[in-house]
Design a protein around this motif. Structure first.
Motif, PDB file in Angstrom:
ATOM      1  N   THR A   1       7.097  -4.997  -0.626  1.00  0.00           N
ATOM      2  CA  THR A   1       6.228  -3.900  -0.179  1.00  0.00           C
ATOM      3  C   THR A   1       7.034  -2.903   0.653  1.00  0.00           C
ATOM      4  O   THR A   1       8.140  -3.198   1.095  1.00  0.00           O
ATOM      5  N   ALA A   2       6.421  -1.761   0.897  1.00  0.00           N
ATOM      6  CA  ALA A   2       7.041  -0.758   1.767  1.00  0.00           C
ATOM      7  C   ALA A   2       7.251  -1.326   3.168  1.00  0.00           C
ATOM      8  O   ALA A   2       8.286  -1.091   3.789  1.00  0.00           O
ATOM      9  N   GLU A   3       6.289  -2.093   3.640  1.00  0.00           N
ATOM     10  CA  GLU A   3       6.403  -2.697   4.970  1.00  0.00           C
ATOM     11  C   GLU A   3       7.582  -3.656   5.023  1.00  0.00           C
ATOM     12  O   GLU A   3       8.368  -3.642   5.977  1.00  0.00           O
ATOM     13  N   ALA A   4       7.741  -4.488   4.003  1.00  0.00           N
ATOM     14  CA  ALA A   4       8.859  -5.441   3.961  1.00  0.00           C
ATOM     15  C   ALA A   4      10.194  -4.704   3.872  1.00  0.00           C
ATOM     16  O   ALA A   4      11.170  -5.087   4.516  1.00  0.00           O
ATOM     17  N   SER A   5      10.228  -3.638   3.105  1.00  0.00           N
ATOM     18  CA  SER A   5      11.443  -2.834   2.986  1.00  0.00           C
ATOM     19  C   SER A   5      11.797  -2.209   4.339  1.00  0.00           C
ATOM     20  O   SER A   5      12.964  -2.211   4.755  1.00  0.00           O
TER      21      SER A   5
ATOM     22  N   SER B   1      -1.605   2.734   8.032  1.00  0.00           N
ATOM     23  CA  SER B   1      -2.654   1.830   8.525  1.00  0.00           C
ATOM     24  C   SER B   1      -2.908   0.669   7.565  1.00  0.00           C
ATOM     25  O   SER B   1      -3.380  -0.392   7.997  1.00  0.00           O
ATOM     26  N   ASP B   2      -2.574   0.833   6.286  1.00  0.00           N
ATOM     27  CA  ASP B   2      -2.717  -0.274   5.331  1.00  0.00           C
ATOM     28  C   ASP B   2      -1.815  -1.445   5.698  1.00  0.00           C
ATOM     29  O   ASP B   2      -2.076  -2.583   5.305  1.00  0.00           O
ATOM     30  N   TYR B   3      -0.743  -1.168   6.430  1.00  0.00           N
ATOM     31  CA  TYR B   3       0.209  -2.208   6.818  1.00  0.00           C
ATOM     32  C   TYR B   3       0.172  -2.511   8.320  1.00  0.00           C
ATOM     33  O   TYR B   3       1.039  -3.211   8.831  1.00  0.00           O
ATOM     34  N   SER B   4      -0.833  -1.983   9.001  1.00  0.00           N
ATOM     35  CA  SER B   4      -0.900  -2.166  10.448  1.00  0.00           C
ATOM     36  C   SER B   4      -0.832  -3.624  10.863  1.00  0.00           C
ATOM     37  O   SER B   4      -0.058  -3.989  11.738  1.00  0.00           O
ATOM     38  N   GLU B   5      -1.614  -4.459  10.229  1.00  0.00           N
ATOM     39  CA  GLU B   5      -1.617  -5.877  10.587  1.00  0.00           C
ATOM     40  C   GLU B   5      -0.257  -6.525  10.289  1.00  0.00           C
ATOM     41  O   GLU B   5       0.294  -7.243  11.110  1.00  0.00           O
ATOM     42  N   ALA B   6       0.287  -6.241   9.116  1.00  0.00           N
ATOM     43  CA  ALA B   6       1.582  -6.824   8.729  1.00  0.00           C
ATOM     44  C   ALA B   6       2.689  -6.366   9.676  1.00  0.00           C
ATOM     45  O   ALA B   6       3.582  -7.154  10.006  1.00  0.00           O
ATOM     46  N   LEU B   7       2.634  -5.132  10.124  1.00  0.00           N
ATOM     47  CA  LEU B   7       3.664  -4.622  11.025  1.00  0.00           C
ATOM     48  C   LEU B   7       3.589  -5.239  12.406  1.00  0.00           C
ATOM     49  O   LEU B   7       4.569  -5.240  13.146  1.00  0.00           O
ATOM     50  N   ARG B   8       2.452  -5.798  12.755  1.00  0.00           N
ATOM     51  CA  ARG B   8       2.307  -6.443  14.063  1.00  0.00           C
ATOM     52  C   ARG B   8       2.699  -7.912  14.036  1.00  0.00           C
ATOM     53  O   ARG B   8       2.704  -8.560  15.083  1.00  0.00           O
ATOM     54  N   GLU B   9       3.007  -8.431  12.885  1.00  0.00           N
ATOM     55  CA  GLU B   9       3.379  -9.861  12.792  1.00  0.00           C
ATOM     56  C   GLU B   9       4.788 -10.084  13.278  1.00  0.00           C
ATOM     57  O   GLU B   9       5.657  -9.280  13.166  1.00  0.00           O
TER      58      GLU B   9
END
Length: 148
Positions: free
Chosen positions: A87-91, A140-148
Motif C-alpha cells: 500500500t501507499a502507507e507501507a511504501s 485519512s484512509d490510512y490514518s489508523e495504519a499510520l498510527r500503528e
C-alpha cells in the motif's frame, strides 16, 4: 490526477536514482533521461540480478566504477522494497525508514544534518501524496495504519 501515472519501472527508476515521484513524472515526455535512460538502467540492473552476476558485471554494463555500481545495486534493492510495498502507507513507512537509516549512516551530527533528514521525510510525504492519487485514496484512509 495531477501527475502522469507511472509504471512500476518508472517508480523504480525514480526511487533508485533519488527523485521524488512527482519530480520524475514532471520530466516524462520532455527529457530522454527520464523516459529512456534511467528505465533502461533498471532493465540492466534486473538482468544482472536475474542472471546471478555481480557488481563487476553491472559496472561493465552501466559503464561506471564498481563502487558506483554497488551503490546503484544497493539503492535498487531498497527501491524495490519501497515500490513493491502493498500500500501507499507501507511504501511511505519503508521510504521514511530508508531515509533515516541513510542519514544515520552519514551521521546526524549537526542541525544541518537534521534539516536534511527533515527534507528527505518531506519528499517521502510528497511521494505518499503521489501514491495516494494512484490508489484513489486520501491520507485519512490510512490514518489508523499510520498510527500503528
Amino acid at each position: 490526477m495531477k501527475y502522469k501515472i507511472m509504471s512500476k519501472k518508472y517508480l523504480l527508476a525514480a526511487e533508485t536514482f533519488s527523485y521524488s515521484y512527482a519530480n520524475y513524472a514532471d520530466h516524462l515526455g520532455i527529457n530522454p533521461r527520464f523516459d529512456k535512460y534511467m528505465p533502461n538502467d533498471i532493465d540492466v540492473i534486473e538482468r544482472v540480478i536475474n542472471s546471478n552476476k555481480g557488481t563487476k558485471e553491472l559496472a561493465s554494463q552501466l559503464g561506471v566504477e564498481e563502487e558506483v555500481a554497488q551503490q546503484i545495486l544497493s539503492a535498487y534493492t531498497t527501491a524495490k522494497d519501497i515500490v513493491l510495498a502493498e500500500t501507499a502507507e507501507a511504501s511511505f513507512r519503508k521510504g521514511v525508514k530508508a531515509s533515516i537509516l541513510l542519514s544515520l549512516q552519514s551521521g546526524l551530527k549537526s542541525e544541518e544534518d537534521i534539516d536534511n533528514l527533515v527534507s528527505q521525510i518531506c519528499y517521502r510525504a510528497s511521494d505518499l501524496a503521489y501514491l495516494l492519487n494512484l490508489e484513489e485514496k486520501e491520507l485519512s484512509d490510512y490514518s489508523e495504519a499510520l498510527r500503528e
